[in-house]
Design a protein around this motif. Structure first.
Motif, PDB file in Angstrom:
ATOM      1  N   ASN A 196      10.010  -6.967  -5.119  1.00  0.00           N
ATOM      2  CA  ASN A 196       9.561  -7.376  -6.457  1.00  0.00           C
ATOM      3  C   ASN A 196      10.617  -8.240  -7.125  1.00  0.00           C
ATOM      4  OD1 ASN A 196       7.091  -6.101  -6.435  1.00  0.00           O
ATOM      5  ND2 ASN A 196       7.826  -4.253  -7.424  1.00  0.00           N
ATOM      6  N   ALA A 197      11.851  -7.778  -7.038  1.00  0.00           N
ATOM      7  CA  ALA A 197      12.943  -8.518  -7.682  1.00  0.00           C
ATOM      8  C   ALA A 197      13.100  -9.896  -7.055  1.00  0.00           C
ATOM      9  CB  ALA A 197      14.246  -7.728  -7.568  1.00  0.00           C
ATOM     10  N   ARG A 199       4.494 -12.378   3.327  1.00  0.00           N
ATOM     11  CA  ARG A 199       3.713 -11.348   2.630  1.00  0.00           C
ATOM     12  C   ARG A 199       4.053 -10.003   3.258  1.00  0.00           C
ATOM     13  NH1 ARG A 199      -2.302 -12.476   2.233  1.00  0.00           N
ATOM     14  NH2 ARG A 199      -2.431 -14.472   1.208  1.00  0.00           N
ATOM     15  N   VAL A 218      10.348  -1.954  -1.847  1.00  0.00           N
ATOM     16  CA  VAL A 218       9.355  -2.605  -2.717  1.00  0.00           C
ATOM     17  C   VAL A 218      10.021  -3.166  -3.981  1.00  0.00           C
ATOM     18  CG1 VAL A 218       7.306  -2.201  -4.135  1.00  0.00           C
ATOM     19  CG2 VAL A 218       7.439  -1.230  -1.838  1.00  0.00           C
ATOM     20  N   HIS A 219      10.911  -2.381  -4.572  1.00  0.00           N
ATOM     21  CA  HIS A 219      11.604  -2.853  -5.780  1.00  0.00           C
ATOM     22  C   HIS A 219      12.422  -4.111  -5.478  1.00  0.00           C
ATOM     23  CE1 HIS A 219      11.293   1.265  -8.004  1.00  0.00           C
ATOM     24  NE2 HIS A 219      10.186   0.562  -8.038  1.00  0.00           N
ATOM     25  N   PHE A 243      -5.029  -5.550   5.038  1.00  0.00           N
ATOM     26  CA  PHE A 243      -3.881  -6.430   4.811  1.00  0.00           C
ATOM     27  C   PHE A 243      -3.843  -7.557   5.845  1.00  0.00           C
ATOM     28  CE2 PHE A 243       0.575  -7.323   6.039  1.00  0.00           C
ATOM     29  CZ  PHE A 243       0.989  -7.975   4.888  1.00  0.00           C
ATOM     30  N   GLY A 252      10.632 -11.586  -6.054  1.00  0.00           N
ATOM     31  CA  GLY A 252       9.396 -12.329  -6.325  1.00  0.00           C
ATOM     32  C   GLY A 252       8.477 -12.436  -5.123  1.00  0.00           C
ATOM     33  N   ALA A 253       8.651 -11.542  -4.162  1.00  0.00           N
ATOM     34  CA  ALA A 253       7.854 -11.605  -2.930  1.00  0.00           C
ATOM     35  C   ALA A 253       6.447 -11.067  -3.161  1.00  0.00           C
ATOM     36  CB  ALA A 253       8.540 -10.812  -1.826  1.00  0.00           C
ATOM     37  N   SER A 254       5.537 -11.485  -2.301  1.00  0.00           N
ATOM     38  CA  SER A 254       4.185 -10.933  -2.310  1.00  0.00           C
ATOM     39  C   SER A 254       4.230  -9.621  -1.537  1.00  0.00           C
ATOM     40  CB  SER A 254       3.229 -11.920  -1.628  1.00  0.00           C
ATOM     41  OG  SER A 254       2.018 -11.270  -1.331  1.00  0.00           O
ATOM     42  N   VAL A 255       3.951  -8.535  -2.246  1.00  0.00           N
ATOM     43  CA  VAL A 255       4.111  -7.234  -1.584  1.00  0.00           C
ATOM     44  C   VAL A 255       3.001  -6.264  -1.975  1.00  0.00           C
ATOM     45  CG1 VAL A 255       5.795  -6.595  -3.355  1.00  0.00           C
ATOM     46  CG2 VAL A 255       5.661  -5.222  -1.298  1.00  0.00           C
ATOM     47  N   SER A 256       2.511  -5.575  -0.962  1.00  0.00           N
ATOM     48  CA  SER A 256       1.633  -4.438  -1.187  1.00  0.00           C
ATOM     49  C   SER A 256       2.392  -3.199  -0.748  1.00  0.00           C
ATOM     50  CB  SER A 256       0.356  -4.547  -0.361  1.00  0.00           C
ATOM     51  OG  SER A 256      -0.420  -5.630  -0.804  1.00  0.00           O
ATOM     52  N   PHE A 257       2.099  -2.092  -1.401  1.00  0.00           N
ATOM     53  CA  PHE A 257       2.783  -0.852  -1.028  1.00  0.00           C
ATOM     54  C   PHE A 257       1.827   0.318  -1.166  1.00  0.00           C
ATOM     55  CE2 PHE A 257       5.189   2.851  -2.900  1.00  0.00           C
ATOM     56  CZ  PHE A 257       5.513   3.384  -1.669  1.00  0.00           C
ATOM     57  N   VAL A 258       1.709   1.089  -0.097  1.00  0.00           N
ATOM     58  CA  VAL A 258       0.841   2.253  -0.108  1.00  0.00           C
ATOM     59  C   VAL A 258       1.604   3.466   0.390  1.00  0.00           C
ATOM     60  CG1 VAL A 258      -1.405   3.125   0.614  1.00  0.00           C
ATOM     61  CG2 VAL A 258      -0.984   0.694   0.659  1.00  0.00           C
TER      62      VAL A 258
END
Lengths: 211, 414
Positions: free
Chosen positions: B359-360, B334, B355-356, B393, B362-368
Motif C-alpha cells: 500500500n505504501a 499486481r 500488504v501495508h 485474481f 502504491g502497488a495494486s494489491v488484493s489481500f485475503v
C-alpha cells in the motif's frame, strides 16, 4: 437519467451518484467496499483504477474472485499505511456510521486522496425523528434495519452534523447531493435544514482547504 | 554454454521397498526425472555469500504450452521440502503432485491457459545443484562444501532458467511458505519481469521463532552420529534419525492446535489402557513418527540444513535499507496476498505487513485471510475460498494482460 440507469443496471442510486462525482480514469480507493459492487461500477463505467478495503472476509473473497483489487482491512486501522495523495478519490460509502473514529477516518481520507466522497444515512430524516418522537424507541427503517443492540452502526450523524464536521475539519464541500427515500435528488438550492428533514441519505464530496 | 537433457518419463514406483526409495532419492540428486539445464563455469551464479556456484544445474518440470508471444508463463516456487513435481506423480514416492488441486487442466492455475514452470531450488535434492549433487572437482558429493545459499540466490538461479526458456516477463510467480518468499523476492528483484504475484502463507522475513524451530531441526541432524560432519554420503550412511526428528518438530508447526486436536485428540493407538512405556502410544506420536520416517526416504539431510538456513536469512526489508515498502517502490506488479487464519508459522500479521508495505508503495494489491482451521498446511489443501480467490485474481490479470480475451461487455443481468 439516473433512474433510467438504475433500472437498467440494477445498481443503487447512491452508487450512481458517487460514480457521477468521480472523474473518468481516476485512481479511486473505496473504504468499506463490501463485495465490490461500487468498484466494479467505477471500473466499468468510469474507467477508474479502483481499489478497495473491506472488513468482512466474505466481501473480500467475493470482490477478489471477480478480479477487483481489494484488501482485507479496517478503515479505523489500515488507512495509515497509505501514502499522502495516493488516490484522486477516497470513497466511504455507507460506512462512516460504522467506524470507531469517524473524524480520524475522514482526516486520513483527505490525506490519502485529493477528494473524499462520503455517503451516509441521514439520522435526522423526518421518519426517524417521528419514530423517536412518537414511539420513544430507537428507529428501525428499511435502510437501517438493525435493532439498537446488534447494530454495527455506532456513530450515526445527520446532514447538519456532517456539514458541521466538515467545517471543524476545515474541509471544503465540493459537491453535495441528498436523496429522498425514493432515491430522488432533493433540490440543490434547498436550505440544509430541508435536506436534513427530507434527505434519506446524503453524498458529500470534500477536499482539503488550500488556505 | 549450456545444454538440456530431457528425461521426462516417469519411473513406476513401488512403495514399500524402503531401501530402494532412499537410493532412488539419492539418484534424483544427479539424474532427476525432470528436464535439466546446466550452466558451466562461464555462467557461474554469483551468490549473496560472495561465493560462486558452478556448475549450476536446474531440474524443472513444465505443464501446458508456451504461447507464441511467450506471455502466459507461470512460475511456481516450491516450499521448504517441496520439489518441481507440482502436477505429476512424484518419481520417488509415486504420490500425486504436491499442488495438483491448484495447478492442472481446469484448476485455478489452469494448464490449458498457462505454461507452468517449476524448478527445484538450488540447495535442494531433486536434481538442482545441492549438497547431495556430485562436485565435478572431487567426484564426490558437495556436502558442506556447497556455499550457504539465500532466497535471493534461489531466485537468481530461477531467473537463469527463465532466460534460458526465452521468457522476458512471467505472467505470474506463485508460491506458498518458502515459495512465497521467493515470490516476494522475484517481485522485488525483477519487478519488470513479474506481471502478477501470488505470495501465499508467507512472511517478509523470518521471525525469531521461525529461526528457533529451524535451529532445532538442524541441531537434531547434526547431533546424529551418522551425520559425520556432513560427509555421510561418502560413508554410505545417513543421519536418518536426526532428520526424522527435524521433520517431526517442523511438522507440528505446519498444523494448528485445532487440527491436531480434531485428528488425534488424546486417542491411544490401541484401546484406552496406558502401557506405562515410551512406545508410540498416543496416535499423535505414531503420526509424527510416520511423518519423520517417510520424510527421510525422500529428502537429503544436508539439503535440509541449506534450505532452512536460506529461510532464516530471508529479510526482504533488510536488502532495502530496512524499508519493506522500498523493496516494492514503483512496482507495476499486481499482488494477491493470501494468509490462513490458524497459520501460526507465518501468521496473518506477517501477510498484513506485506500488504501495508505494498500500500505504501502504491502497488495494486488484493489481500485475503482465508478462514481455515488447518494451520499453515492449508495452502496445500483444497480450501474452496482459497481456490476461488486465486482463480478470480488470475483470470482478471489474464484478461488485463491479454492472455485471455474479455467476455462480451454486454450486461448479462436481466
Amino acid at each position: 437519467m439516473t433512474e433510467h440507469l438504475a433500472a437498467r443496471d440494477s445498481a443503487r442510486v447512491d452508487f450512481l451518484t458517487v460514480a457521477e462525482m468521480v472523474e473518468p480514469g481516476a485512481r479511486v480507493l473505496d473504504v468499506g467496499c463490501g463485495n465490490g459492487a461500487l468498484l466494479a461500477l467505477l471500473a466499468e463505467k468510469r474507467g477508474c483504477d479502483a481499489r478497495g478495503i473491506e472488513l468482512s472476509q466474505r466481501g473480500v473473497n467475493e470482490a477478489v474472485s471477480r478480479g477487483l483489487s481489494v484488501v482485507q482491512g479496517d478503515a479505523d486501522k489500515d488507512l495509515a499505511s497509505y501514502p499522502d495523495g495516493a488516490f484522486d478519490y477516497v470513497i466511504l460509502s455507507q460506512t462512516l456510521q460504522a467506524t470507531h473514529r469517524p473524524k480520524d477516518v475522514l482526516a486520513d481520507m483527505l490525506r490519502i486522496g485529493k477528494r473524499a466522497i462520503v455517503s451516509f444515512p441521514n439520522f435526522a430524516h423526518w421518519r426517524i425523528r417521528s419514530q423517536i418522537l412518537f414511539k420513544g424507541r430507537m428507529p428501525v427503517t428499511e435502510n437501517l434495519s438493525y435493532s439498537w443492540f446488534d447494530t454495527p452502526n455506532i456513530h450515526f450523524c445527520t446532514i447538519a452534523d456532517f456539514v458541521a464536521l466538515a467545517r471543524i475539519m476545515d474541509a471544503k464541500i465540493e459537491n453535495a447531493v441528498a436523496l429522498d427515500r425514493f432515491g430522488q435528488r432533493i433540490m440543490v438550492n434547498a436550505p440544509w435544514a430541508l435536506w436534513n428533514l427530507f434527505g434519506d441519505q446524503a453524498i458529500f464530496c470534500l477536499s482539503k482547504s488550500r488556505d | 554454454m549450456f545444454f538440456i537433457k530431457n528425461s521426462g518419463e516417469r519411473m513406476s514406483t513401488k512403495p514399500g521397498a524402503e531401501r530402494n526409495l532412499k537410493q532412488q532419492s539419492l539418484r534424483e540428486a544427479d539424474a532427476p526425472h525432470s528436464l535439466v539445464v546446466r550452466f558451466d563455469a562461464a555462467d557461474a551464479l554469483h551468490l549473496d555469500s560472495g561465493g560462486r556456484l558452478t556448475p549450476l544445474t536446474l531440474a524443472y518440470q513444465t505443464y501446458g504450452v508456451l504461447n507464441a508471444q511467450k506471455s502466459n508463463a507461470v512460475l511456481i516456487c516450491h516450499a521448504l521440502t517441496g520439489d518441481q513435481h507440482v502436477a505429476n506423480a512424484n518419481p520417488i514416492t509415486g504420490k500425486a503432485g504436491w499442488w495438483e488441486n491448484m495447478a492442472g487442466p481446469g484448476r485455478p492455475i489452469d494448464t490449458n491457459i498457462y505454461f507452468v514452470i517449476c524448478s527445484n531450488v538450488i540447495g535442494g535434492c531433486m536434481g538442482s545443484t545441492g549438497p547431495a549433487s556430485s562436485n565435478p572437482a572431487t567426484g564426490k558429493s558437495f556436502g558442506l562444501d556447497l556455499p550457504v545459499l539465500t532466497i535471493r540466490d534461489m531466485v537468481r538461479a530461477q531467473a537463469r532458467l527463465i532466460d534460458y526458456l526465452g521468457i522476458e516477463r512471467l505472467f505470474c510467480v506463485a508460491g506458498g511458505s518458502m515459495g512465497g518468499m521467493q515470490v516476494l523476492q522475484w517481485a522485488a528483484t525483477y519487478p519488470e519481469r513479474v506481471y502478477c504475484a501470488l505470495p501465499i502463507a508467507t512472511a517478509p522475513k523470518h521471525s525469531s521463532q521461525n529461526i528457533a524451530f529451524h535451529e532445532v531441526g538442524r541441531q537434531s541432524i547434526m547431533a546424529d552420529p551418522d551425520w559425520r560432519g556432513g560427509r555421510y554420503l561418502d560413508e554410505d550412511v545417513a543421519p536418518s534419525k536426526g532428520l526424522a526428528v527435524a521433520r517431526m518438530a517442523a511438522h507440528i508447526t505446519y498444523l494448528s492446535d485445532e487440527a491436531l486436536q480434531r485428528k488425534f485428540g488424546r486417542n491411544m493407538q490401541s484401546g484406552a489402557e496406558r502401557s506405562f512405556s515410551f512406545d508410540a502410544e498416543f496416535q499423535v506420536e505414531n503420526y509424527l513418527r510416520y511423518q519423520g520416517a517417510s520424510f527421510v526416504d525422500r529428502f537429503d539431510a544436508n539439503s535440509y540444513l541449506y534450505v532452512t538456513r536460506a529461510c532464516d536469512y530471508f529479510d526482504l526489508a533488510g536488502e532495502y535499507g530496512g524499508s519493506l515498502a522500498a523493496a516494492f517502490a514503483g512496482t507495476k506488479t499486481r499482488f494477491c496476498v493470501v494468509s490462513f487464519s490458524t497459520d501460526w508459522l507465518y501468521p496473518t500479521s506477517a501477510s498484513r505487513a506485506i500488504v501495508h508495505a505494498l500500500n505504501a508503495a502504491g502497488a495494486s494489491v488484493s489481500f485475503v485471510e482465508i478462514e481455515s482451521d488447518k494451520g499453515h498446511d492449508a495452502f496445500l489443501l483444497d480450501e474452496p475460498d482459497f481456490m476461488g480467490t486465486t482463480r478470480g485474481f488470475l483470470e482478471a490479470a489474464a484478461r488485463s494482460s491479454g492472455i485471455i480475451s474479455n467476455p462480451t461487455t454486454q450486461s448479462t443481468k436481466s
